[in-house]
Design an enzyme around this catalytic site. Structure first.
Site, PDB file in Angstrom:
ATOM      1  N   LYS A 168       0.911  -1.351   0.011  1.00 21.73           N
ATOM      2  CA  LYS A 168       0.173   0.049   0.066  1.00 21.73           C
ATOM      3  C   LYS A 168       0.890   1.324  -0.010  1.00 21.73           C
ATOM      4  O   LYS A 168       0.686   2.235  -0.616  1.00 21.73           O
ATOM      5  CB  LYS A 168      -0.941  -0.021   1.246  1.00 21.73           C
ATOM      6  CG  LYS A 168      -1.964  -0.972   1.163  1.00 21.73           C
ATOM      7  CD  LYS A 168      -2.795  -1.229   2.527  1.00 21.73           C
ATOM      8  CE  LYS A 168      -3.654  -2.526   2.303  1.00 21.73           C
ATOM      9  NZ  LYS A 168      -4.478  -2.955   3.556  1.00 21.73           N
ATOM     10  N   GLN A 192      -4.708  -1.852   9.780  1.00 18.94           N
ATOM     11  CA  GLN A 192      -4.626  -2.812   9.096  1.00 18.94           C
ATOM     12  C   GLN A 192      -5.039  -4.287  10.143  1.00 18.94           C
ATOM     13  O   GLN A 192      -4.793  -4.336  11.310  1.00 18.94           O
ATOM     14  CB  GLN A 192      -3.150  -3.228   8.727  1.00 18.94           C
ATOM     15  CG  GLN A 192      -2.881  -4.583   7.843  1.00 18.94           C
ATOM     16  CD  GLN A 192      -3.526  -4.611   6.728  1.00 18.94           C
ATOM     17  OE1 GLN A 192      -3.567  -3.410   6.021  1.00 18.94           O
ATOM     18  NE2 GLN A 192      -3.769  -5.597   6.068  1.00 18.94           N
ATOM     19  N   ASP A 240     -11.239   2.792   4.249  1.00 12.84           N
ATOM     20  CA  ASP A 240     -11.198   1.206   4.027  1.00 12.84           C
ATOM     21  C   ASP A 240     -12.902   0.862   4.071  1.00 12.84           C
ATOM     22  O   ASP A 240     -13.112  -0.251   3.908  1.00 12.84           O
ATOM     23  CB  ASP A 240     -10.674   0.728   5.551  1.00 12.84           C
ATOM     24  CG  ASP A 240      -9.923  -0.683   5.022  1.00 12.84           C
ATOM     25  OD1 ASP A 240      -9.597  -1.090   3.953  1.00 12.84           O
ATOM     26  OD2 ASP A 240      -9.455  -1.286   6.125  1.00 12.84           O
TER      27      ASP A 240
HETATM   28  N1  GUN Z   1      -6.490  -7.176   6.209  1.00 11.72           N
HETATM   29  C1  GUN Z   1      -6.945  -8.034   4.999  1.00 11.72           C
HETATM   30  N2  GUN Z   1      -7.429  -7.233   4.142  1.00 11.72           N
HETATM   31  C2  GUN Z   1      -7.607  -5.828   4.498  1.00 11.72           C
HETATM   32  C3  GUN Z   1      -8.164  -4.797   4.378  1.00 11.72           C
HETATM   33  O1  GUN Z   1      -8.927  -4.654   3.236  1.00 11.72           O
HETATM   34  N3  GUN Z   1      -8.371  -3.777   5.265  1.00 11.72           N
HETATM   35  C4  GUN Z   1      -7.615  -3.745   6.409  1.00 11.72           C
HETATM   36  N4  GUN Z   1      -7.616  -2.769   7.132  1.00 11.72           N
HETATM   37  N5  GUN Z   1      -7.143  -4.875   6.972  1.00 11.72           N
HETATM   38  C5  GUN Z   1      -7.228  -6.057   5.951  1.00 11.72           C
END
Ligand code: GUN
Length: 282
Positions: A51, A95, A118
């Site tokens: 990211k 995350q 998100d």
């Molecule tokens: N862990 C796995 N996929 C995601 C996601 O799309 N967002 C977040 N915050 N954590 C994740």
């Protein structure tokens, strides 16, 4: 046998990035997103790195705050509140998964919903439910973007979503409903899953079981989207038996290279959207 259409998430993501580069160039400031990672889960480390890298490539500012597994829930929420107050911060992403001692819902709820790129805050989930989406969770948003890119008709189609997670299954069902699909959500208590799948024109497999969706469960001409990321013998495999199912499907997404790249692309899109909303406010 005709070859199925391969839903190439990398290619679709690239087309999204091309548009985003233009949007970013029109902004009067550099949007900043803060990623929060708690603990040392290797998959989370790798996702957050990807990211950050993508932010850099698009001219966005991505920073990661890393905290030890032992961090208290209140301390984490305190950090989030500071980021909420910081006018410079456009997006906040915690995350997942979080350590077991933390209440995920409580933590996600502490994020300012206008910075929740998100799409996991209840306010954003509620807006999606009402058919007025603001930030949509990135994986389901990416799947819809991919279906649109390949001009796969969704309206009026029978779509079956396997899995009812907050992050994929539920928002996916809602998104499909918002574009007028006839949606069925299947889960671990579904009595006859193969029968449900056989009726589907669109299948979204998000249950986290390697190779679960078999050829005999899929009707000819269906579109099959594989959300699974399962590690088997050191290899990443999806929830669909790709080699066999591809012989029957009209369109199918591979793993890797299907849904995966779309998730980050949609996060970037949400961030640029948040920045644009911010710049229109001031
Ligand atoms: N862990 C796995 N996929 C995601 C996601 O799309 N967002 C977040 N915050 N954590 C994740």
């Amino acid at each position: 046998m005709t070859q199925p259409l391969i839903l190439d998430g990398k290619a679709v993501a690239e087309s999204v990035y091309k548009k985003l580069l233009l949007d970013v160039s029109l902004l009067s400031f550099v949007p900043r997103i803060v990623f929060i990672r708690v603990g040392e889960d290797p998959a989370s480390q790798s996702y957050v790195r990807s990211k950050e890298k993508r932010c850099l490539e698009l001219g966005l500012r991505g920073e990661t705050l890393v905290f030890p597994e032992t961090l208290g829930e209140d301390e984490l929420m305190g950090k989030i509140l500071n980021l909420n107050r910081d006018k410079d911060v456009i997006g906040i992403l915690v995350q997942l998964p979080l350590p077991k001692h933390m209440d995920k819902a409580k933590v996600l709820c502490s994020i300012d919903p206008r910075k929740d790129v998100d799409g996991l805050h209840p306010e954003n989930a509620g807006l999606l439910l009402q058919g007025k989406p603001r930030f949509v969770p990135c994986t389901p948003a990416g799947i819809l973007e991919m279906l649109n890119f390949y001009q796969i008709p969704v309206e009026g189609k029978r779509a079956v979503v396997i899995g009812r997670s907050e992050i994929v299954g539920r928002p996916m069902a809602q998104l499909l409903l918002n574009v007028n699909a006839t949606v069925t959500v299947c889960h671990s208590k579904t009595v006859d899953l193969p029968e449900e799948l056989k009726r589907a024109e669109i299948i979204i497999a998000a249950l986290g079981k390697p190779g679960f969706v078999k050829e005999e469960m899929v009707s000819p001409g269906a579109t099959v989207v594989d959300v699974g990321i399962n590690r088997v013998d050191g290899k990443i495999v999806g929830d669909v038996d790709f080699e066999k199912v591809k012989l029957k499907a009209h369109a199918i997404s591979p793993v890797p290279g299907g849904v995966g790249p779309m998730t980050i692309a949609m996060l970037m899109k949400n961030l640029v959207m948040a920045a644009t909303a911010q710049s229109q406010k001031s």
